[in-house]
Design a protein around this motif. Structure first.
Motif, PDB file in Angstrom:
ATOM      1  N   ALA A  27      24.618  70.006  75.919  1.00  0.00           N
ATOM      2  CA  ALA A  27      24.295  70.366  77.178  1.00  0.00           C
ATOM      3  C   ALA A  27      25.195  71.634  77.757  1.00  0.00           C
ATOM      4  O   ALA A  27      24.747  72.515  78.666  1.00  0.00           O
ATOM      5  CB  ALA A  27      24.013  69.303  78.001  1.00  0.00           C
ATOM      6  N   SER A  28      26.498  71.301  77.366  1.00  0.00           N
ATOM      7  CA  SER A  28      27.230  72.257  77.954  1.00  0.00           C
ATOM      8  C   SER A  28      27.586  73.305  77.194  1.00  0.00           C
ATOM      9  O   SER A  28      28.429  74.477  77.136  1.00  0.00           O
ATOM     10  CB  SER A  28      28.581  71.736  78.315  1.00  0.00           C
ATOM     11  OG  SER A  28      29.034  71.177  77.066  1.00  0.00           O
ATOM     12  N   MET A  75      28.637  69.990  83.414  1.00  0.00           N
ATOM     13  CA  MET A  75      28.664  69.224  82.094  1.00  0.00           C
ATOM     14  C   MET A  75      29.808  69.253  81.121  1.00  0.00           C
ATOM     15  O   MET A  75      30.155  68.453  80.588  1.00  0.00           O
ATOM     16  CB  MET A  75      27.326  69.731  81.383  1.00  0.00           C
ATOM     17  CG  MET A  75      26.223  69.453  81.820  1.00  0.00           C
ATOM     18  SD  MET A  75      25.859  67.644  81.686  1.00  0.00           S
ATOM     19  CE  MET A  75      24.148  67.542  82.236  1.00  0.00           C
ATOM     20  N   ALA A 110      25.488  64.448  73.554  1.00  0.00           N
ATOM     21  CA  ALA A 110      24.526  65.081  74.220  1.00  0.00           C
ATOM     22  C   ALA A 110      25.215  66.190  75.437  1.00  0.00           C
ATOM     23  O   ALA A 110      24.699  67.225  75.560  1.00  0.00           O
ATOM     24  CB  ALA A 110      23.867  63.905  75.281  1.00  0.00           C
ATOM     25  N   LEU A 111      26.413  65.532  75.668  1.00  0.00           N
ATOM     26  CA  LEU A 111      27.034  66.592  76.658  1.00  0.00           C
ATOM     27  C   LEU A 111      27.479  67.730  76.078  1.00  0.00           C
ATOM     28  O   LEU A 111      27.710  69.057  76.483  1.00  0.00           O
ATOM     29  CB  LEU A 111      28.310  65.715  77.292  1.00  0.00           C
ATOM     30  CG  LEU A 111      28.076  64.575  78.376  1.00  0.00           C
ATOM     31  CD1 LEU A 111      29.280  63.667  78.395  1.00  0.00           C
ATOM     32  CD2 LEU A 111      27.366  65.135  79.523  1.00  0.00           C
ATOM     33  N   TYR A 135      32.010  66.662  79.421  1.00  0.00           N
ATOM     34  CA  TYR A 135      32.292  66.554  77.968  1.00  0.00           C
ATOM     35  C   TYR A 135      33.772  66.323  77.726  1.00  0.00           C
ATOM     36  O   TYR A 135      33.987  65.556  76.795  1.00  0.00           O
ATOM     37  CB  TYR A 135      31.954  67.981  77.355  1.00  0.00           C
ATOM     38  CG  TYR A 135      32.131  67.905  75.732  1.00  0.00           C
ATOM     39  CD1 TYR A 135      31.546  67.077  74.847  1.00  0.00           C
ATOM     40  CD2 TYR A 135      33.196  68.679  75.547  1.00  0.00           C
ATOM     41  CE1 TYR A 135      32.028  67.138  73.436  1.00  0.00           C
ATOM     42  CE2 TYR A 135      33.700  68.783  74.179  1.00  0.00           C
ATOM     43  CZ  TYR A 135      32.972  67.893  73.304  1.00  0.00           C
ATOM     44  OH  TYR A 135      33.531  68.122  71.739  1.00  0.00           O
TER      45      TYR A 135
END
Length: 116
Positions: free
Chosen positions: A114-115, A1, A110-111, A5
């Motif tokens: 998530a990361s 992820m 979102a990325l 990003y």
């Protein structure tokens, strides 16, 4: 992820910085589009500064994720507002760019989350 990003953040930062530069230079296409949906000319520089801040935040957010999340959230809201102006003005012709940047900003958000 994280790699996803980084790629999205860099591409989005370049696009947003380009948009900000066009606002500062009063590029005819950009100023006509902004004026056409009812944005006062006195807002152009402020909007450009918000774009630059978002772009810089995305890039710094590669190293310090909280700033990347905040920048992506800010840009998502910024482009949601831009879409609102286009919808209010019934300017379907001017909607594709802010819509694409809205989606791209939401993906970056979102990325980044998530990361983290």
């Amino acid at each position: 992820m994280f790699i996803a990003y980084v790629v999205v953040a860099v591409v989005l930062a370049l696009a947003v910085a380009g948009s900000a530069t066009a606002k500062f230079r009063h590029d005819e296409r950009v100023t006509a589009g902004l004026s056409g949906v009812g944005v006062p000319e006195s807002w152009f520089k402020r909007l450009a500064l918000l774009n630059y801040a978002g772009a810089l935040g995305l890039l710094i957010g590669i190293a310090w994720r909280p700033l990347g999340i905040a920048a992506a959230a800010g840009l998502t809201l910024y482009f949601l507002g831009a879409l609102g102006f286009h919808i209010r003005a019934k300017d379907a012709k001017g909607m594709p760019m802010p819509a694409a940047l809205f989606v791209f900003s939401a993906v970056a958000l979102a990325l980044a989350i998530a990361s983290a």
